[in-house]
Design an enzyme around this catalytic site. Structure first.
Site, PDB file in Angstrom:
ATOM      1  N   SER A  22       0.839  -1.193   0.000  1.00  0.00           N
ATOM      2  CA  SER A  22       0.000   0.000   0.000  1.00  0.00           C
ATOM      3  C   SER A  22       0.880   1.250   0.000  1.00  0.00           C
ATOM      4  CB  SER A  22      -0.876  -0.015   1.261  1.00  0.00           C
ATOM      5  OG  SER A  22      -2.040   0.755   1.079  1.00  0.00           O
ATOM      6  N   CYS A  25       3.456   7.212   2.824  1.00  0.00           N
ATOM      7  CA  CYS A  25       4.354   8.363   2.875  1.00  0.00           C
ATOM      8  C   CYS A  25       5.531   8.075   3.794  1.00  0.00           C
ATOM      9  CB  CYS A  25       3.619   9.587   3.412  1.00  0.00           C
ATOM     10  SG  CYS A  25       2.478  10.290   2.228  1.00  0.00           S
ATOM     11  N   GLN A 100       1.746   6.183  -6.958  1.00  0.00           N
ATOM     12  CA  GLN A 100       0.491   6.854  -6.617  1.00  0.00           C
ATOM     13  C   GLN A 100       0.648   8.348  -6.904  1.00  0.00           C
ATOM     14  OE1 GLN A 100      -0.918   7.483  -2.492  1.00  0.00           O
ATOM     15  NE2 GLN A 100      -2.826   6.482  -3.094  1.00  0.00           N
ATOM     16  N   TYR A 183      -7.802  14.102   0.655  1.00  0.00           N
ATOM     17  CA  TYR A 183      -6.929  14.962  -0.145  1.00  0.00           C
ATOM     18  C   TYR A 183      -7.732  15.540  -1.313  1.00  0.00           C
ATOM     19  CZ  TYR A 183      -3.518  13.072   3.006  1.00  0.00           C
ATOM     20  OH  TYR A 183      -2.859  12.732   4.154  1.00  0.00           O
ATOM     21  N   GLY A 327      -0.583  -2.474   4.093  1.00  0.00           N
ATOM     22  CA  GLY A 327       0.184  -1.296   4.468  1.00  0.00           C
ATOM     23  C   GLY A 327       1.122  -1.572   5.621  1.00  0.00           C
TER      24      GLY A 327
HETATM   25  C1  LIG Z   1       3.015   5.650   7.413  1.00  0.00           C
HETATM   26  C2  LIG Z   1       1.798   5.640   6.546  1.00  0.00           C
HETATM   27  C3  LIG Z   1       1.756   6.427   5.418  1.00  0.00           C
HETATM   28  C4  LIG Z   1       0.655   6.384   4.553  1.00  0.00           C
HETATM   29  N1  LIG Z   1       0.687   7.098   3.378  1.00  0.00           N
HETATM   30  C5  LIG Z   1      -0.297   6.914   2.461  1.00  0.00           C
HETATM   31  C6  LIG Z   1      -0.167   7.450   1.155  1.00  0.00           C
HETATM   32  O1  LIG Z   1       0.845   8.037   0.788  1.00  0.00           O
HETATM   33  N2  LIG Z   1      -1.190   7.239   0.296  1.00  0.00           N
HETATM   34  C7  LIG Z   1      -2.317   6.526   0.646  1.00  0.00           C
HETATM   35  O2  LIG Z   1      -3.222   6.377  -0.165  1.00  0.00           O
HETATM   36  N3  LIG Z   1      -2.432   5.994   1.872  1.00  0.00           N
HETATM   37  C8  LIG Z   1      -1.439   6.144   2.766  1.00  0.00           C
HETATM   38  N4  LIG Z   1      -1.511   5.516   3.978  1.00  0.00           N
HETATM   39  C9  LIG Z   1      -2.632   4.585   4.228  1.00  0.00           C
HETATM   40  C10 LIG Z   1      -2.200   3.166   3.848  1.00  0.00           C
HETATM   41  O3  LIG Z   1      -1.873   3.062   2.472  1.00  0.00           O
HETATM   42  C11 LIG Z   1      -3.299   2.152   4.172  1.00  0.00           C
HETATM   43  O4  LIG Z   1      -4.421   2.454   3.397  1.00  0.00           O
HETATM   44  C12 LIG Z   1      -3.679   2.176   5.658  1.00  0.00           C
HETATM   45  O5  LIG Z   1      -2.521   2.158   6.470  1.00  0.00           O
HETATM   46  C13 LIG Z   1      -4.557   0.974   6.016  1.00  0.00           C
HETATM   47  O6  LIG Z   1      -3.929  -0.233   5.659  1.00  0.00           O
HETATM   48  P1  LIG Z   1      -3.113  -1.129   6.744  1.00  0.00           P
HETATM   49  O7  LIG Z   1      -4.079  -1.448   7.840  1.00  0.00           O
HETATM   50  O8  LIG Z   1      -2.682  -2.352   5.980  1.00  0.00           O
HETATM   51  O9  LIG Z   1      -1.965  -0.321   7.227  1.00  0.00           O
HETATM   52  C14 LIG Z   1      -0.442   5.575   4.867  1.00  0.00           C
HETATM   53  C15 LIG Z   1      -0.416   4.808   6.037  1.00  0.00           C
HETATM   54  C16 LIG Z   1       0.688   4.814   6.861  1.00  0.00           C
HETATM   55  C17 LIG Z   1       0.705   3.922   8.071  1.00  0.00           C
END
Ligand SMILES: Cc1cc2nc3c(=O)[nH]c(=O)nc-3n(C[C@H](O)[C@H](O)[C@H](O)COP(=O)(O)O)c2cc1C
Length: 360
Positions: A22, A25, A100, A183, A327
């Site tokens: 995923s 950032c 992305q 966003y 993620g």
């Molecule tokens: C450190 C961090 C940075 C993230 N940056 C983005 C990003 O740049 N773009 C985005 O769409 N989601 C971003 N997310 C959300 C993740 O892509 C993901 O959708 C969210 O963490 C839920 O999934 P997970 O439970 O597997 O972590 C970020 C999440 C984390 C933890």
């Protein structure tokens, strides 16, 4: 029947398994949006770890499209040069390199989280954060936010188009339009943040116009054989007011397929501090992906609380989603896919890099 290790051919791109890293950032540029050694190591290790698709963090289509001053960008040829070796390394490991493309809208111009995510002023290193309707953003007093003119909105479509062209030059195989998490593109979708009275505001058609136009613009410059994804927030999680809902997302997902989107990446929330997240347990957003799956010709990716190989495998196996997007578990374990193959007894499907085999 597909499982986590079934390959997936989208147009002419074959993804070796159903795990995607995923976008996350890293806030690790030096204020110029240029990818650094950190990005190379971070994204590179997840490709070594066997994920089918490795996606960059939100990569800003213009300087004012960044969330923080240290976000990644793709608004000049120098950005292409910095990203190209990363995309090449990911592809060299057998993963599909994805980017992305993003604009942070009125949530931008902040410090990185470890510096408090505090507003950075336009007279310092910050910028005036563009918004569909600046008056809809009263909850961050110190921010300088401005309503975009219609011409600026049209310019945004061109910024996404140019960014996609650059992403292609950098060697990426998948382009994802970021229309989630509050966003800029999501701010247009939701009636909570879009109070415009030009053709980009008003009813569903008008509020979704920018996302459809942006997707179409990216599709136009992205080669026919390569996939375009769109990430959406399925719901604003604001049940107490008129807001963006799962039904809206299901309808938009159908339209996005018509614009040439190959996969809808279904996330949720992020628009407003009042959001009420019903639960953040395992697979908490998967039901939204399932709902969208039934409403569009496009493929669907599920994300949110997917942390175990069994969970990821189950949702692909039962046709709930086509891709398991992981993620934070990838922050804990860059080798998630290799470990999943061991756990699911599918070592035949993915191999440890030759350099590491003496440890297997
Ligand atoms: C450190 C961090 C940075 C993230 N940056 C983005 C990003 O740049 N773009 C985005 O769409 N989601 C971003 N997310 C959300 C993740 O892509 C993901 O959708 C969210 O963490 C839920 O999934 P997970 O439970 O597997 O972590 C970020 C999440 C984390 C933890």
């Amino acid at each position: 029947m597909s499982d986590l290790f079934a390959d997936l051919t989208i147009r002419e791109t074959t993804v070796p398994n159903r795990v995607m890293v995923s976008p996350m950032c890293q806030y690790s540029c030096a204020g110029d949006g240029l990818a650094t050694d950190w990005h190379q190591q971070h994204l590179g290790s997840r490709a070594v770890g066997g994920a089918g698709i490795v996606m960059t963090e939100a990569t800003a289509v213009s300087p004012a499209g960044r969330i923080s001053t240290d976000d990644l960008g793709i608004w000049s040829d120098a950005h292409v040069d910095a990203l190209a070796p990363i995309a090449a390394f990911i592809a060299g490991q057998g993963s599909v390199p994805a980017i992305q493309l993003a604009h942070a809208g009125h949530k931008g111009s902040k410090t990185p989280p470890w510096d408090g995510s505090t507003p950075v002023q336009p007279d310092g290193e910050g910028w005036v954060a563009p918004s569909p309707s600046a008056e809809a953003y009263p909850y961050d007093d110190d921010k300088t936010v401005a309503t975009m003119t219609t011409e600026a909105v049209e310019g945004l479509v061109e910024d996404f188009r140019a960014a996609a062209e650059r992403a292609l030059d950098a060697g990426f195989e998948v382009a994802e339009v970021h229309a989630a998490h509050g966003y800029l593109l999501h701010e247009f979708l939701s009636p909570v943040t879009n109070r415009r009275d030009d053709r980009y505001g008003g009813d569903f058609e008008a509020r979704t116009r920018i996302v459809r136009e942006t997707t179409a613009a990216v599709r136009e410059v992205w080669p026919d054989g390569k996939p375009v994804f769109v990430r959406v927030s399925a719901t604003d999680w604001l049940p107490d007011r008129e807001s963006w809902t799962v039904d809206d997302t299901a309808r938009l997902a159908g339209d996005l397929a018509d614009e040439g989107a190959d996969l809808v990446d279904v996330s949720a929330g992020g628009l407003h501090p009042d959001q009420q997240v019903p639960n953040a347990g395992p697979g908490y957003q998967v039901p939204y992906a399932e709902r969208v799956n039934g409403a569009t010709e496009a493929l669907v990716g599920a994300v949110g609380g997917i942390t175990t190989p069994e969970q990821a495998d189950e949702l692909v196996r039962n046709g709930r989603a086509d891709l398991a997007i992981v993620g934070r578990e990838h922050l804990r374990d860059p080798y998630f896919t290799l470990h999943a193959a061991e756990e699911l007894d599918r070592e035949d499907a993915v191999e440890w890099p030759i350099q590491y085999r003496r440890a297997v």
